[in-house]
Design an enzyme around this catalytic site. Structure first.
Site, mmCIF file in Angstrom:
data_model
loop_
_atom_site.group_PDB
_atom_site.id
_atom_site.type_symbol
_atom_site.label_atom_id
_atom_site.label_comp_id
_atom_site.label_asym_id
_atom_site.label_seq_id
_atom_site.Cartn_x
_atom_site.Cartn_y
_atom_site.Cartn_z
ATOM 1 N N THR A 397 46.334 35.181 87.094
ATOM 2 C CA THR A 397 47.597 35.759 87.537
ATOM 3 C C THR A 397 47.214 37.184 87.851
ATOM 4 O OG1 THR A 397 48.908 34.293 86.194
ATOM 5 C CG2 THR A 397 49.875 36.443 86.581
ATOM 6 N N SER A 468 57.946 31.065 81.818
ATOM 7 C CA SER A 468 56.749 31.866 82.054
ATOM 8 C C SER A 468 56.424 32.709 80.819
ATOM 9 C CB SER A 468 57.016 32.802 83.233
ATOM 10 O OG SER A 468 55.960 33.723 83.394
#
Ligand code: DON
Length: 586
Positions: A397, A468
């Site tokens: 990420t 998330s």
């Protein structure tokens, strides 16, 4: 004699002519050589100068790649604010950091303006309308990780183009959308040089690109070397469509057709309707106080802000400053708080638009104090005996932190989920699609790719956003900006952000010290205490094992980008030394 003089003069004239000729030849070659476009830097030249730490008085941009940092820096220099720079960085990362930067993924932004206004933007991917809670189960009801992690079925409806336009409309100062995409388009069209790390990662993923793409894609087109130019003409065309038409250039028209065609070809379920329906959403940030500091972070559908507030709230009952940094005593307290926060995460957290997340109760200070009531300083708890209160990964990420000249701050984390997401490229559009669907709980109690488990709160439903761990965070002290930080790292994001914040608040570290310090992690299940390979004392490790912790080592945890506001008004930027991260400021 005369003869020899004549001979000599002839010889000299000849030599002069030869000299002049060879001079011209040399010049000719130099001109030819310098006009040849070389594909490689000299082996003696570094490909990029990575700046890991700097102090300056106006603005800072810290990102995962020097090209993206430069894009943000240039926009600030043109008079853009932190939001303008953040949008330029997001699009630039989609080109120069394809492992995680994206237009085919999503993310979260936490914003604090110089006047103290706070906001949070959710541009997380969304489950397609045709998704079902059992879509990744086989006939025996077992989850098939392959299906949620790779290829077309793993893809959630992308949120990035819509999110960037939302941010632009609400907060842009430059008010020139095209200018914000210009650096990305330039890098896609003309290419950028791969770092050694990037070349290695592309090569390592070659077989996966081969497996999940039937059309030729640029990422597996050769054996890459550091310094090679990666040129992405299809992506440049897609970015131009977004530049010219805004989000409809992606969610409608030709690009939407390309996405839907790719879905049909590769067995996915995203439709034109799904793309048309996608919306980025403004949310109220999670805020909490920690030892006279205000922590501002991301609410659901991220678990990040709540879990961070929980860990801080549990640890606040202990005087960390009196404990030696990274002593067994210190690590033990933090790990026990982490264990409890992740147990709550698994049960209570999901998309709050679909599931009633008890946010206020979860971050209530009395609740958090009671959560540590059974803490034993001598003994590790056993995760199986810790249940949720009453009411796993590598670095794929990417986070960036920006503060502009006026003191506006952006903390932004964005992702395709796994490295290169689903590995599936929309061939005609030149961009990668995420595999974010794996962040849902495919089956209650079955771990996802980060070893995280979930249940009802995070089950798959059409239009829902997957839970998330991304934790873009901003810290205030006495009403003033103090710290902007965040990181990639899947489940380790929350604990890495926690440690960065605590390093600054409890141990008085600079941003650079806080970021470069070794990290540890515990996420309840699996019941393991993970330490970074380098930086922990063996006596401390033994003491932790004696308390009953199941200690394991891992190469690297997290990749934090931080900006700290100094008391003299200067800014300190810190880019993680664990990879190619880079800070630029002025
Ligand atoms: O949203 C999440 O929590 C994950 N999709 C983040 C993935 C991630 O950080 C992967 N790389 N390090």
């Amino acid at each position: 004699m005369a003869n020899s003089i004549i001979q000599n003069q002839t010889y000299l004239t000849f030599m002069k002519a030869k000299h002049i000729l060879s001079y011209f030849f040399l010049l000719f070659f130099v001109i030819i050589l310098s006009s040849c476009k070389t594909d490689k830097p000299s082996p003696l030249e570094p490909i990029y100068d990575f700046t890991k730490t700097m102090i300056d008085d106006s603005a800072m941009v810290v990102t995962a790649h020097p090209i993206a940092s430069l894009a943000g820096y240039d926009i600030l220099r043109q008079g853009g604010n932190a939001i303008d720079a953040a949008i330029a960085v997001q699009f630039s990362l989609a080109v120069c950091y394809p492992i995680a930067g994206n237009i085919g993924g999503g993310g979260f932004m936490v914003y604090r303006s110089s006047d103290g206004t706070i906001d949070a933007l959710d541009y997380r991917e969304m489950a397609p309308a045709a998704s079902t809670s059992d879509m990744y189960l086989d006939q025996n009801g077992n989850a098939i990780a392959e299906k949620s992690q790779n290829g077309a079925l793993a893809v959630g409806v992308p949120g990035t183009p819509a999110g960037m336009y939302e941010a632009f409309q609400k907060y842009s100062k430059l008010k020139d959308w095209k200018a914000l995409l210009a650096p990305a388009i330039h890098s896609a069209e003309n290419g950028f040089r791969l770092t050694f790390r990037q070349a290695g990662l592309l090569n390592k993923n070659k077989t996966k690109f081969d497996k999940y793409n039937t059309d030729p894609v640029v990422f597996n087109s050769k054996n890459w070397k550091g310094g090679d130019l990666l040129i992405q003409p299809e992506l440049a065309t897609t970015l131009k469509a977004i530049a010219n038409e805004g989000p409809t250039g992606f969610y409608g028209g030709k690009v939407a057709d390309q996405i839907v065609n790719q879905m049909k070809k590769s067995g996915g379920i995203i439709t034109h309707e799904d793309l048309k329906n996608y919306q980025a959403i403004w949310r109220t940030p999670i805020t909490t106080n920690y030892r006279d500091h205000k922590i501002i972070s991301m609410p659901p559908p991220s678990s990040g802000g709540i879990a961070l507030a929980q860990i801080l709230g549990m640890v606040e009952n202990f005087n960390l400053a009196e404990m030696d940094y990274h002593s067994a005593e210190h690590i033990h307290v933090v790990v026990e708080a982490e264990r409890r926060a992740y147990a709550d995460r698994a049960t209570h957290l999901g998309d709050s638009d679909f599931y009633n997340v008890p946010i206020a109760s979860l971050i209530n200070k009395d609740y958090l104090k009671s959560r540590m009531a059974d803490f034993n300083p001598e003994k590790a708890s056993v995760s199986d005996s810790i249940i949720a209160g009453q009411m796993k990964e590598s670095l794929q990420t990417t986070h960036y932190s920006i503060v502009d000249q006026e003191g506006n701050a952006v903390s932004m984390t964005t992702t395709l989920n796994g490295g290169y997401g689903s590995k599936l490229v929309v061939a005609e559009g030149g961009f990668l699609l995420n595999n974010e669907m794996d962040d849902f709980s495919a089956k209650p109690g079955t771990p996802n790719m980060f070893g995280l488990i979930g249940a009802e709160a995070n089950k798959i439903e059409p239009g829902k956003r997957m839970l998330s761990s991304m934790t873009p965070t901003i810290v205030e002290k006495d009403g003033q900006l103090l710290l902007v930080c965040g990181t990639p790292g899947g489940s380790t994001i929350i604990t890495s952000v926690y440690q960065t914040v605590s390093n600054v608040i409890d141990y008085g570290m600079t941003a650079t010290e806080a970021v470069q310090s070794p990290r540890f992690h515990h996420q309840w299940l699996p019941d393991k205490l993970i330490l970074e390979e380098v930086g922990f004392d063996s006596l401390v490790i033994n003491a932790l094992a004696d308390k009953g912790h199941k200690v394991m080592k891992r190469g690297k945890i997290g990749k934090v980008e931080a900006v700290r506001f100094l008391s003299n008004g200067n800014l300190e930027g810190a880019a993680d030394i664990r990879a190619d991260d880079d800070v630029k400021g002025f």
